[in-house]
Design a protein around this motif. Structure first.
Motif, PDB file in Angstrom:
ATOM      1  N   MET B   1       0.832  -1.205   0.000  1.00 22.73           N
ATOM      2  CA  MET B   1       0.000   0.000   0.000  1.00 22.73           C
ATOM      3  C   MET B   1       0.865   1.253   0.000  1.00 22.73           C
ATOM      4  N   LYS B   2       0.593   2.130  -0.933  1.00 20.91           N
ATOM      5  CA  LYS B   2       1.364   3.370  -0.995  1.00 20.91           C
ATOM      6  C   LYS B   2       0.921   4.304   0.137  1.00 20.91           C
ATOM      7  N   THR B   3       1.868   5.013   0.700  1.00 17.80           N
ATOM      8  CA  THR B   3       1.437   6.003   1.696  1.00 17.80           C
ATOM      9  C   THR B   3       1.809   7.390   1.196  1.00 17.80           C
ATOM     10  N   ASN B   4       0.896   8.286   1.352  1.00 15.03           N
ATOM     11  CA  ASN B   4       1.161   9.655   0.943  1.00 15.03           C
ATOM     12  C   ASN B   4       1.264  10.529   2.173  1.00 15.03           C
ATOM     13  N   ASN B   5       2.023  11.607   2.020  1.00 14.70           N
ATOM     14  CA  ASN B   5       2.095  12.529   3.153  1.00 14.70           C
ATOM     15  C   ASN B   5       0.739  13.180   3.418  1.00 14.70           C
ATOM     16  N   ILE B   6      -0.111  13.152   2.383  1.00 13.81           N
ATOM     17  CA  ILE B   6      -1.412  13.792   2.586  1.00 13.81           C
ATOM     18  C   ILE B   6      -2.404  12.842   3.242  1.00 13.81           C
ATOM     19  N   ASN B   7      -1.963  11.631   3.434  1.00 14.72           N
ATOM     20  CA  ASN B   7      -2.887  10.670   4.023  1.00 14.72           C
ATOM     21  C   ASN B   7      -2.954  10.863   5.536  1.00 14.72           C
ATOM     22  N   ILE B   8      -3.451  12.011   5.928  1.00 11.54           N
ATOM     23  CA  ILE B   8      -3.541  12.331   7.342  1.00 11.54           C
ATOM     24  C   ILE B   8      -4.551  11.395   7.988  1.00 11.54           C
ATOM     25  N   PRO B   9      -4.262  10.916   9.163  1.00 11.17           N
ATOM     26  CA  PRO B   9      -5.288  10.101   9.825  1.00 11.17           C
ATOM     27  C   PRO B   9      -6.516  10.957  10.045  1.00 11.17           C
ATOM     28  N   PHE B 170     -22.689   7.165  -0.379  1.00 18.18           N
ATOM     29  CA  PHE B 170     -21.643   8.005   0.188  1.00 18.18           C
ATOM     30  C   PHE B 170     -21.241   7.579   1.598  1.00 18.18           C
ATOM     31  N   SER B 171     -22.106   6.825   2.252  1.00 16.53           N
ATOM     32  CA  SER B 171     -21.917   6.565   3.678  1.00 16.53           C
ATOM     33  C   SER B 171     -20.566   5.944   4.052  1.00 16.53           C
ATOM     34  N   PRO B 172     -19.936   5.103   3.209  1.00 20.63           N
ATOM     35  CA  PRO B 172     -18.624   4.584   3.627  1.00 20.63           C
ATOM     36  C   PRO B 172     -17.633   5.698   3.945  1.00 20.63           C
ATOM     37  N   ALA B 173     -17.722   6.814   3.230  1.00 18.31           N
ATOM     38  CA  ALA B 173     -16.815   7.929   3.514  1.00 18.31           C
ATOM     39  C   ALA B 173     -17.062   8.479   4.912  1.00 18.31           C
ATOM     40  N   VAL B 174     -18.331   8.528   5.298  1.00 20.05           N
ATOM     41  CA  VAL B 174     -18.653   9.010   6.639  1.00 20.05           C
ATOM     42  C   VAL B 174     -18.099   8.044   7.680  1.00 20.05           C
ATOM     43  N   ALA B 175     -18.271   6.760   7.386  1.00 19.35           N
ATOM     44  CA  ALA B 175     -17.783   5.760   8.328  1.00 19.35           C
ATOM     45  C   ALA B 175     -16.265   5.840   8.464  1.00 19.35           C
ATOM     46  N   GLU B 176     -15.578   6.088   7.367  1.00 17.43           N
ATOM     47  CA  GLU B 176     -14.126   6.211   7.425  1.00 17.43           C
ATOM     48  C   GLU B 176     -13.715   7.423   8.244  1.00 17.43           C
ATOM     49  N   TRP B 177     -14.489   8.485   8.090  1.00 17.21           N
ATOM     50  CA  TRP B 177     -14.204   9.719   8.827  1.00 17.21           C
ATOM     51  C   TRP B 177     -14.354   9.483  10.325  1.00 17.21           C
ATOM     52  N   LEU B 178     -15.429   8.752  10.671  1.00 18.22           N
ATOM     53  CA  LEU B 178     -15.686   8.503  12.079  1.00 18.22           C
ATOM     54  C   LEU B 178     -14.855   7.343  12.610  1.00 18.22           C
ATOM     55  N   GLY B 179     -14.206   6.640  11.696  1.00 14.56           N
ATOM     56  CA  GLY B 179     -13.452   5.471  12.106  1.00 14.56           C
ATOM     57  C   GLY B 179     -14.334   4.325  12.552  1.00 14.56           C
ATOM     58  N   VAL B 399     -13.024  12.317   0.856  1.00 12.20           N
ATOM     59  CA  VAL B 399     -13.788  12.429  -0.382  1.00 12.20           C
ATOM     60  C   VAL B 399     -12.816  12.508  -1.547  1.00 12.20           C
ATOM     61  N   LEU B 400     -11.915  13.470  -1.457  1.00  8.73           N
ATOM     62  CA  LEU B 400     -10.885  13.592  -2.487  1.00  8.73           C
ATOM     63  C   LEU B 400      -9.625  12.844  -2.085  1.00  8.73           C
ATOM     64  N   ARG B 401      -9.316  12.924  -0.798  1.00 11.70           N
ATOM     65  CA  ARG B 401      -8.090  12.251  -0.359  1.00 11.70           C
ATOM     66  C   ARG B 401      -8.329  10.747  -0.284  1.00 11.70           C
ATOM     67  N   GLU B 402      -7.248  10.021  -0.101  1.00  9.28           N
ATOM     68  CA  GLU B 402      -7.346   8.570  -0.049  1.00  9.28           C
ATOM     69  C   GLU B 402      -8.059   8.128   1.227  1.00  9.28           C
ATOM     70  N   SER B 403      -8.718   6.992   1.130  1.00  6.43           N
ATOM     71  CA  SER B 403      -9.328   6.419   2.320  1.00  6.43           C
ATOM     72  C   SER B 403      -8.227   5.973   3.269  1.00  6.43           C
ATOM     73  N   PRO B 404      -8.532   5.907   4.563  1.00  8.27           N
ATOM     74  CA  PRO B 404      -7.535   5.371   5.492  1.00  8.27           C
ATOM     75  C   PRO B 404      -7.189   3.934   5.120  1.00  8.27           C
ATOM     76  N   SER B 405      -6.001   3.513   5.474  1.00  3.77           N
ATOM     77  CA  SER B 405      -5.542   2.218   4.966  1.00  3.77           C
ATOM     78  C   SER B 405      -6.411   1.057   5.440  1.00  3.77           C
ATOM     79  N   TRP B 406      -6.977   1.163   6.651  1.00  5.54           N
ATOM     80  CA  TRP B 406      -7.811   0.041   7.103  1.00  5.54           C
ATOM     81  C   TRP B 406      -9.014  -0.167   6.203  1.00  5.54           C
ATOM     82  N   ALA B 407      -9.540   0.935   5.681  1.00  2.00           N
ATOM     83  CA  ALA B 407     -10.718   0.808   4.841  1.00  2.00           C
ATOM     84  C   ALA B 407     -10.359   0.207   3.496  1.00  2.00           C
ATOM     85  N   LYS B 408      -9.159   0.501   3.038  1.00  2.00           N
ATOM     86  CA  LYS B 408      -8.739  -0.047   1.748  1.00  2.00           C
ATOM     87  C   LYS B 408      -8.517  -1.544   1.826  1.00  2.00           C
ATOM     88  N   LYS B 409      -7.893  -1.954   2.952  1.00  2.00           N
ATOM     89  CA  LYS B 409      -7.564  -3.377   3.085  1.00  2.00           C
ATOM     90  C   LYS B 409      -8.808  -4.239   3.080  1.00  2.00           C
TER      91      LYS B 409
END
Ligand code: SF4
Ligand code: SF4
Lengths: 288, 411
Positions: B1-9, B170-179, B399-409
């Motif tokens: 998995m690539k990590t970007n500096n913009i991938n802020i938790p 859209f809800s997965p994005a909300v879930a990712e935001w809330l963790g 939304v624009l930034r990458e999802s957190p890595s847990w969500a991608k996996k």
């Protein structure tokens, strides 16, 4: 992705059908009864423009008394305070008066437009407005080919105003207010069938008086208000280019197609989805 | 998995725990306060709110120019009818990405769905402002008064259901935001069903908005009225929506530049070229249909009237011209040209929708309807408020930034 296809489709189908089939059934039994509706025959060759009907209407329905008299060249309009008006036209046979109000169509555009059933075609024939249902969207006004429903733009609790053929009176066996005291007997209340017969009789007996047309017999799919006139109706400001088919007919095609879309499209989409699903990994690799 | 500096938790794994604190923190504004957009939009929104209050106290007529002959004006013709056409990008893109599995466009799905969802909430919400008796809006929903033969009934229901479908998309994005990991899993699993349902609903209400005007046969200028309005509205909603996606992407790439990963920045060109191609194709089909409808309607004589010139301008200047620009731009790989074409296309769609609903409606009336400045301000209020919420969400959720890595996996 787990999805039980069968239940999914079933739900969609049920939603689609319930959203549309109801009205198909409803509109069909309506048509058969339309013949026994009450109506009013207005004979403009008799009308003397005295405005008794306007005054009677204002009193009976607690709306405004007429403002001004019919005058040739001036078109008065019904509005949120006036449910009926008499206008005067300078025609090929001299001055002729004509009354304007809701036509109480057999298959009314306003009723089919109304999403709350606030506009309602009673089984007696009058088309009435029911305030406890209306949400004030004004789609009835957009749809009515005669521009009849009027809206109180300057009220915080606005009503839709239009002629109701005095439905409350009809229910108690009385005739609409406007027909009661007409000194020239230009207005006659009865069932639409009787009135049509009567109108045809007058035309046959006095071809020298009337043009051979009953406005309302055909127009917009037929209306409960019927007009006789000594001159062609376009001379009296009636829009004679209106279609003879009923107006709800125009959107029927669209409404009928809705269930098929609901039944056909989801399985097609699901099929494409299944077919392309396996490309997933391949394309992913290309992209990375 | 690539990590970007913009991938802020985005948020810690706070399943449950400090969620309240987290939300309070997120509610605070981020970024500068005195941006040009804020300086313009805040006063307008405040005036708009005042006008809305006036409207509810003194009636619709106190702020609008609506008449008994023209009962629907700018708020319906622009906010609802045009706004929903522009929101069409969401169903088109979800179709491409989830149904046709065109992975290329995946990175712009979320922002488009968000945009679409908010557009529906606000523009369809603008309908409430236009209702004279909005407290009865519940009547056609809870079922004590189903006006099932009404096209508006259908459209209203489809709006409502489609908003729910979009919310699920859209809800997965909300879930990712809330963790919220568990919720994320469940919600992601519902995506395909929501997408399929959403596309079906969209097809029906995009065309339904046109079908609303079918009964107004004698009121709309014959060059714009035909029994084919629904299908024309449906087809044009495809390129209307995609042009909006292109246009909105141009702006968000500038504004939210720091949120977009390098990979997605690079992919942008390919995406735009692809969208340009689809726009050109659908516009060609659309023009062809308009042509058939025109020939079928036999209105040659009307072309020499002022309304006829206006019609020609719409067809040639805002359908054919942008279509050619789209074609040229993907042949020559010119991104700027795509952006110009998308703006022209959007203008064309606005023209078309207003021509049917406002400009061509009762075109022969002695007193024409023109919107008041106040109607315009309220419309801008609706648009600006939507942009505020949009910005708030984009700044917080993935939304624009990458999802957190847990969500991608998880996938
Ligand atoms: S004339 Fe208009 S308002 Fe009256 S019943 Fe017909 S459609 Fe409805
Ligand atoms: S304004 Fe009222 S009566 Fe007219 S269509 Fe809307 S809900 Fe029905």
């Amino acid at each position: 992705m787990s999805l039980d296809r069968r239940t999914f489709l079933k739900t969609l189908g049920v939603v689609g059908l319930s959203l549309t089939v109801g009205d198909v059934l409803a509109s069909e039994d309506k048509k058969e009864k339309s013949i026994e509706f009450y109506g009013v025959l207005y004979d403009s060759s008799r009308c003397v423009g005295c405005q008794t009907c306007e005054n009677m209407c204002a009193m009976a329905n607690d709306v405004h008394a007429p403002d001004g008299k019919p005058k040739t060249g001036l078109v008065r309009k019904t509005d949120e305070g006036h449910r009926t008006v008499i206008n005067s036209y300078n025609t090929s046979k001299g001055e002729v008066f004509i009354k304007k109000q809701c036509m109480h169509c057999n298959d009314p555009a306003c009723v089919s437009a109304c999403l709350t059933k606030a506009m309602y075609k009673t089984k007696e024939g009058p088309v009435i407005w029911r305030g406890e249902k209306c949400m004030g969207c004004r789609y009835c006004m957009v749809s009515c080919p005669f521009d009849i429903p009027k809206f109180e733009y300057f009220s915080s609790n606005p009503k839709i105003e239009k002629c109701t053929m005095c439905f409350d009176k009809i229910q108690t066996g009385k005739a609409p207010a406007c027909t009661q005291d007409c000194p020239a007997q230009a207005l006659k209340f009865g069932t639409r069938r009787e009135l049509l017969k009567e109108a045809h009789k007058r035309i046959v007996e006095h071809p020298e008086i009337y043009v051979d047309e009953i406005y309302g017999e055909q127009v917009a799919g037929g209306t409960a208000f019927l007009y006789l006139s000594p001159v062609p109706f376009n001379e009296l400001g009636e829009n004679t280019s209106l279609q003879n088919k009923s107006y709800p007919e125009l959107s029927k095609g669209f409404l009928y197609s809705v269930p098929s879309v609901f039944v056909l499209i989801p399985p097609i989409l699901l099929g494409i989805y299944e077919a392309t699903k396996n490309n997933k990994n391949k394309e992913n690799d290309e992209n990375e | 998995m690539k990590t970007n500096n913009i991938n802020i938790p985005i948020s810690k794994d706070n399943d449950g725990e400090s969620i309240f604190k987290f939300l309070m923190h997120e509610l605070k504004p981020k970024g500068k306060i005195f941006t040009p957009f804020n300086i313009i939009s805040v006063p307008i929104i405040l005036i708009g709110i005042y006008l809305i209050i006036v409207r509810f106290i003194f009636g619709i007529g106190s702020v609008t120019n609506l008449t008994q002959e023209v009962p629907w004006g700018l708020w319906i013709g622009f906010d609802v009818v045009t706004g929903v056409a522009f929101a069409g990008g969401a169903y088109v893109l979800t179709f491409m990405v989830y149904i046709l599995n065109m992975k290329k466009y995946h990175s712009i799905v979320r922002i488009t769905v968000l945009n679409g969802f908010l557009a529906y909430v606000f523009y369809a919400g603008a309908l409430l402002l236009d209702l004279g008796r909005p407290w009865h809006v519940i009547n056609p929903i809870i079922g004590n008064s189903f006006g099932v033969s009404s096209v508006l009934f259908l459209v209203a229901w489809h709006f409502l259901l489609y908003m729910i479908a979009q919310l699920i998309e859209f809800s997965p994005a909300v879930a990712e935001w809330l963790g919220a990991r568990r919720a994320h899993k469940i919600l992601s699993g519902m995506t395909i069903a929501a997408v399929i349902f959403g596309i079906t609903l969209s097809m029906l209400h995009q065309s339904g908005l046109g079908a609303l005007y079918l009964m107004a046969k004698d009121k709309i200028h014959p060059l714009w009225y035909s029994e084919f309005i629904p299908i024309l509205f449906l087809v044009s909603s495809i390129f209307a929506g995609l042009s909006m996606v292109i246009f909105e992407g141009t702006i968000s790439h500038k504004v939210f530049f720091n949120q977009i990963s390098e990979k997605n920045l690079k992919a942008e060109k390919g995406i735009l070229l692809g969208l340009a191609k689809i726009c050109a194709g659908t516009m060609f089909a659309y023009f062809f249909m308009q042509l058939l409808v025109f020939i079928h309607g036999k209105h040659w004589d009307l072309l020499s009237t002022p309304m006829g010139h206006w019609f020609l301008l719409e067809m040639l200047g805002f359908v054919i011209l942008p279509m050619l620009l789209f074609i040229i731009s993907y042949r020559l790989n010119k991104i700027l040209l795509i952006r110009i074409a998308s703006v022209l296309t959007m203008l064309g769609v606005i023209m078309n929708r207003l021509n049917v609903t406002v400009i061509g409606f009762r075109w022969d009336a002695p007193i024409r309807y023109y919107p008041t400045l106040m109607e315009l301000v309220v419309t801008l209020t609706v648009i600006f408020t939507e942009i505020w919420i949009f910005r708030w969400v984009v700044n917080r959720m993935p939304v624009l930034r990458e999802s957190p890595s847990w969500a991608k996996k998880e996938k």
